[in-house]
Enzyme design. Structure first.
Site, mmCIF file in Angstrom:
data_model
loop_
_atom_site.group_PDB
_atom_site.id
_atom_site.type_symbol
_atom_site.label_atom_id
_atom_site.label_comp_id
_atom_site.label_asym_id
_atom_site.label_seq_id
_atom_site.Cartn_x
_atom_site.Cartn_y
_atom_site.Cartn_z
ATOM 1 N N GLU A 1 0.883 -1.162 0.000
ATOM 2 C CA GLU A 1 0.000 0.000 0.000
ATOM 3 C C GLU A 1 0.923 1.214 0.000
ATOM 4 O OE1 GLU A 1 -2.065 0.770 3.609
ATOM 5 O OE2 GLU A 1 -3.280 2.325 2.699
ATOM 6 N N CYS B 1 -1.806 8.989 2.980
ATOM 7 C CA CYS B 1 -1.646 8.596 1.577
ATOM 8 C C CYS B 1 -2.820 9.055 0.715
ATOM 9 C CB CYS B 1 -1.463 7.090 1.473
ATOM 10 S SG CYS B 1 -2.802 6.167 2.230
#
Ligand code: ADP
Length: 352
Positions: free
Chosen positions: A263, A297
């Protein structure tokens, strides 16, 4: 300014084991090395925790492998589910302390880290349900319809989970939960900036009755992470972090064709059209970029605004931003805390 009530800072830090969780025990690094974790709001040291090196990684992987083939392999989905629900309960009982640890380590405003720990608890409950629902299928054989074929899902084995600092506790749960649900064993390597809540989580796992070696916590730096990603007896890496480190992990994982879940960083735009509800769009667009001081993110770091409303919209976002209170993460009024480290501050200022 009033300070949020909750556990005392010194008590919370004192309550965290500062050693490596290996084979069910908290032990010092074989080298005796430690590193400091810093409070970014004050620049002061919070604690020294063990720095795992090659001997520690090897010892932990051996213990994890043994645990994988031990009683854990025979633990039924129901047993795993109950254990995970017990972990969720213990998170619930320690919410304030866990949130405080993340706020101290990372500078996340306390109300936000509390919300994040609550989400982590709820996610653990969802993963516990998954322990009972991960299953294969029994399709009819396509060439012989009177025959059935079946698939079985089996745990991958020893998983190394490497996490970043921006939402430490929640990210750790996002790795431990699925691994336990699937019957894997897991070695957690939290970011060097934020080891405290991971160590406390390791302790809560032990308290919940997780068999020794099933969950390990190795605090350390990028080198500790690299020792795990290149280890021949680690079956899978679950990594959240930067694209560059993700690329290194892909290369390191080739030694034994590890499975990978990556990720990596994002760069997400928000788009606002002229017919948007401006009252709602302004705070949404602003907080999409500023939440967690922009350190996540999915941050909406780009804003596309339809030309007709561009000037007014930008002005209002700027105005909204000016009213945010930047300050001590432990104060209730604080909207935004510091960035996580001096290194990160220098990097951000270089962009400005
Ligand atoms: P950031 O730039 O956001 O700090 P990183 O990707 O460098 O993100 O770090 C995320 C996690 O990866 C941290 O736990 C860090 O210690 C670990 N890490 C850093 N370098 C490596 C590496 N070469 N191999 C494995 N893990 C690493």
């Amino acid at each position: 300014m009033s300070t949020t009530t909750g556990p005392d800072v010194l008590t919370a830090i004192a309550g965290v084991p500062k050693k490596l969780l290996v084979d069910g025990e908290f032990i010092e690094a074989a080298s005796g090395e430690v590193f400091a974790t810093i409070n970014p709001a004050t620049g002061t040291e919070l604690a020294h925790v063990s720095l795992a090196g090659v001997e520690d990684v090897n010892r932990t992987v051996i213990a994890a492998r043994k645990a994988f083939h031990g009683e854990w392999r025979g633990a039924s989905p129901l047993v795993r589910q109950k254990l995970m629900l017990r972990i969720a309960e213990l998170i619930d009982e320690n919410i304030d302390e866990l949130a405080l640890l993340d706020s101290l380590d990372v500078g996340i405003p306390l109300s936000k880290s509390r919300a994040s720990v609550l989400t982590a608890r709820d996610n653990m409950i969802a993963y516990a349900a998954a322990a009972r629902t991960i299953r294969g299928s029994t399709p009819e054989n396509s060439s012989s319809p009177d025959m059935l074929t079946y698939t079985r899902k089996e745990p991958v084995g020893v998983v190394a989970a490497i996490t970043p600092w921006n939402s430490p506790f929640n990210t750790a749960i996002g790795k431990i939960g699925p691994a336990l649900a699937a019957g894997c064993v897991l070695i957690l390597k939290p970011a060097e900036q934020s080891p405290l809540s991971a160590l406390r989580l390791g302790e809560l796992c032990m308290e919940a009755g997780v068999p020794k070696g099933v969950v390990s916590v190795l605090t350390g730096d990028g080198n500790t992470g690299a020792l795990l990603t290149s280890h021949l007896d680690v079956d899978k890496i679950s990594f959240t972090g930067s694209v560059e480190t993700g690329q290194e992990i892909i290369r390191a994982s080739a030694v034994n064709m590890k499975r990978l879940t990556l990720e990596l960083g994002g760069k997400s735009p928000n788009i606002v059209f002229a017919d948007a509800q401006i009252e709602l769009a302004v705070p949404s667009a602003a907080m999409a970029a500023f939440t967690l001081t922009g350190q996540f993110c999915a941050a909406g770091t780009r804003l596309f605004v339809e030309r007709r409303i561009h000037d007014e919209f930008v002005e209002r976002v700027v105005d909204f931003g000016r009213k945010l209170i930047v300050g001590d993460p432990l104060h209730v009024e604080t909207d935004l805390g510091p960035v996580v480290s001096q290194e990160q501050l220098t990097k951000v200022l270089s962009y400005v």
